[in-house]
Enzyme design. Structure first.
Site, short mmCIF file in Angstrom:
data_model
loop_
_atom_site.label_atom_id
_atom_site.label_comp_id
_atom_site.label_asym_id
_atom_site.label_seq_id
_atom_site.Cartn_x
_atom_site.Cartn_y
_atom_site.Cartn_z
N GLU A 435 0.82 -1.22 0.00
CA GLU A 435 0.00 0.00 0.00
C GLU A 435 0.85 1.27 0.00
O GLU A 435 0.52 2.26 0.62
CB GLU A 435 -0.98 0.01 1.19
CG GLU A 435 -1.96 -1.13 1.19
CD GLU A 435 -2.75 -1.25 -0.10
OE1 GLU A 435 -2.91 -0.24 -0.79
OE2 GLU A 435 -3.17 -2.37 -0.43
N GLY A 436 1.95 1.21 -0.73
CA GLY A 436 2.84 2.36 -0.86
C GLY A 436 4.00 2.24 0.11
O GLY A 436 3.81 2.13 1.32
#
Length: 591
Positions: A435-436
């Site tokens: 998620e990044g």
């Protein structure tokens, strides 16, 4: 026990006042009794269904057999239970079959399950996020076609973004959608990698919320659209030409499969456009931002489970004697009596409980975004945007360190598979990545979030910190901590101002240490959370509570964080205002 029920209730009902949400019409049917019933039900599932499979799911990881991923047999019953008991759509409206439960409480449910068995916990929340995207942006036809079987867990939902040449750089994705004669239906062709729960046999179908570029669309992120892409045709159950090409084998988090998918290899994959063309990335950011808070909660939950294992071991393990005890005939003492072991435990406790405080605060902001109006809603939107990269990244990075400390507390035993802390150590490591990455969130925080609306979000952030500083100054025992936090807040404002002066002049230099700025502001944020917990605990102690040990433990943890962690801002701040841009000037050929 893998988490502290007492601390979770403290965080919800004393620290962030989750009950205040029931003053809004959407949540008015709830009260503390209903919230506690939900938490108790989640605890039962965690204890009886998830926790017993923690080790088995790690050691009997999924297998790809004849093009199908097979997961632990116990996952079939667990996933079915998520749907039958209404957990997947619990936050949605009564009209949709939901319970209008605050996301704050649902986040606490997730925390319990993640601490019990992280791998088993991810399946329903992926499905809930996918269903939420469809119900928010999809047509009535799409909603009616796909959400019921997502809610009841017959189908799994996913988020399909990453490609071999497009990870964080989504503007480079190449999966293509070709229009057909039927409006809204496209032929999809491409591949996706690292898709969590992208295929498994604990459900009947997998529904991918997939990003793709319609043929002829503009280059970059402006040309990305979103599609619902089922693994199987929903009318017939026949293949939709979404093939599982591979299964990734991971260092941890092994019970949830991560798939490599080939889409449309035989030109037979149908996808359904969600919303308007070329608006896929803004749509997907809804799920991504929810998932980013969720990743922080995952990390905090795993860190909590590791801390509780280390704490139990430290209380039982005899080793050595007090430093001032010279008589070898005296019995050994439990290692929890040694100052260095207490330091390691305080480190873990201060990080996981400080992180949990922030994460539940963010969940409450998310609820306010949904139900509040006017200025309260606007402030909640901005503050949640600002805090999201912090809430995702700080627990993720720091719980790699706290789980390592848990291994250290157990010593040699911690390095063996006889105790679960080695598994927690492995499972913690994914969270700074998915998620990044932390680097991406540093760029997001410094490059966008603190600058939006001419710095209004960070001004609201500072006002919230000053609010608890003013309140804490009234308590004489908290005055030194309030004054210390105020000093570091002022330094952070000065450091931020120094960096902002570079905006527009040299972007590479401005953002070179964005990850360090993220760490810098994160420490300040957790100190804010700890002063608030200390303030609540001080009032409880002054009221004559019988739970003196619990609240005194909170006070001591606040003291630890201010003494050992907050001061780390000094070195980071010095680096952030330095003019030596070594990372910019370094060349690849010099390594």
């Amino acid at each position: 026990m893998f988490y502290s029920k007492r601390d979770l209730h403290f965080q919800l009902f004393e620290n962030i006042d989750a009950l205040s949400l029931t003053s809004f019409d959407y949540f008015k049917d709830h009260n503390r009794e209903t919230f506690e019933m939900v938490l108790d039900a989640a605890d039962q599932i965690g204890m009886t269904s998830l926790r017993p499979l923690l080790t088995e799911m790690d050691r009997q990881e999924p297998q790809l057999v004849d093009g199908k991923i097979l997961v632990h047999e116990g996952m079939k019953k667990i996933y079915r239970q998520y749907g039958e008991d209404g957990w997947i759509n619990a936050c949605f409206s009564y009209e949709e079959g939901g319970q209008q439960l605050p996301n704050t409480i649902q986040s606490a449910v997730g925390f319990i399950w993640q601490a019990a068995n992280y791998s088993a916990s991810v399946y329903p929340f992926l499905t809930s996020g996918a269903a939420n995207l469809i119900r928010t942006f999809g047509s009535k036809e799409l909603i009616e076609r796909f959400t019921p079987n997502l809610y009841n867990a017959k189908w799994q939902g996913t988020m399909a973004l990453t490609e071999p040449d497009a990870g964080s750089s989504l503007s480079d994705l190449s999966t293509t959608a070709y229009p057909t004669e039927i409006e809204g239906i496209y032929k999809i062709k491409g591949q996706k990698i690292y898709i969590s729960c992208g295929d498994h046999d604990a459900c009947e179908n997998v529904i991918h919320l997939m990003l793709a570029r319609i043929k002829g669309a503009p280059a970059g992120v402006k040309g990305i659209s979103m599609f619902v892409v089922p693994q199987k045709r929903t009318e017939t159950g026949a293949s939709n030409d979404v093939l599982t090409e591979g299964l990734y084998h991971k260092m941890g988090y092994k019970g949830a499969p991560i798939a490599h998918l080939m889409i449309g290899s035989n030109d037979g994959c149908e996808g359904f456009l969600v919303g308007e063309p070329h608006k896929g990335l803004p749509y997907m950011f809804q799920m991504m931002n929810e998932a980013r808070i969720g990743v922080g909660m995952n990390a905090a939950a795993i860190g909590t489970a590791a801390y509780n294992s280390a704490l139990a071991y430290a209380k039982e393990r005899p080793q050595g004697r007090k430093i001032n005890e010279k008589d070898p005939s005296k019995p050994q003492v439990p290692i929890i009596e040694h100052a260095d072991v207490k330091r390691m435990l305080l480190f873990q406790k201060s990080i996981v409980e400080g992180s949990l405080s922030l994460l539940l605060y963010c969940a409450k902001l998310g609820d306010l975004v949904h139900v509040a109006e006017g200025q309260e809603k606007e402030d909640a939107v901005l503050l949640l945007d600002l805090l999201t990269p912090i809430a995702k990244s700080y627990p993720s990075e720091m719980c790699c360190l706290t789980t390592s400390a848990a291994v250290q507390v157990l010593g040699g035993a911690g390095y063996t598979t006889d105790f679960p802390v080695e598994q927690y150590y492995r499972e913690a490591r994914i969270h700074p990545i998915h998620e990044g990455t932390t680097g991406i969130h540093g760029l997001d925080l410094l490059g966008r979030k603190v600058l939006m609306q001419d710095g209004r979000a960070i001004r609201i952030f500072a006002e919230k910190i000053m609010q608890i500083i003013v309140e804490a100054k009234v308590e004489s025992s908290l005055l030194p901590f309030a004054e210390k936090l105020e000093k570091y807040l002022q330094r952070a404002q000065q450091t931020s101002g120094h960096l902002f002066a570079k905006v527009g002049k040299n972007p590479e230099e401005f953002l070179a240490d964005a990850t360090l700025y993220l760490e810098y502001l994160s420490i300040l944020t957790i100190a804010w959370q700890w002063l608030h917990q200390g303030f609540v605990s001080r009032k409880a102690l002054d009221s004559g509570t019988p739970e003196k040990d619990f609240y005194q433990g909170k006070i001591m943890c606040m003291r630890y964080f201010f003494e050992y962690e907050l001061v780390k801002m000094d070195g980071l701040g010095k680096r952030l205002v330095s003019g030596d841009i070594v990372t910019v000037e370094m060349r690849g050929e010099w390594f």
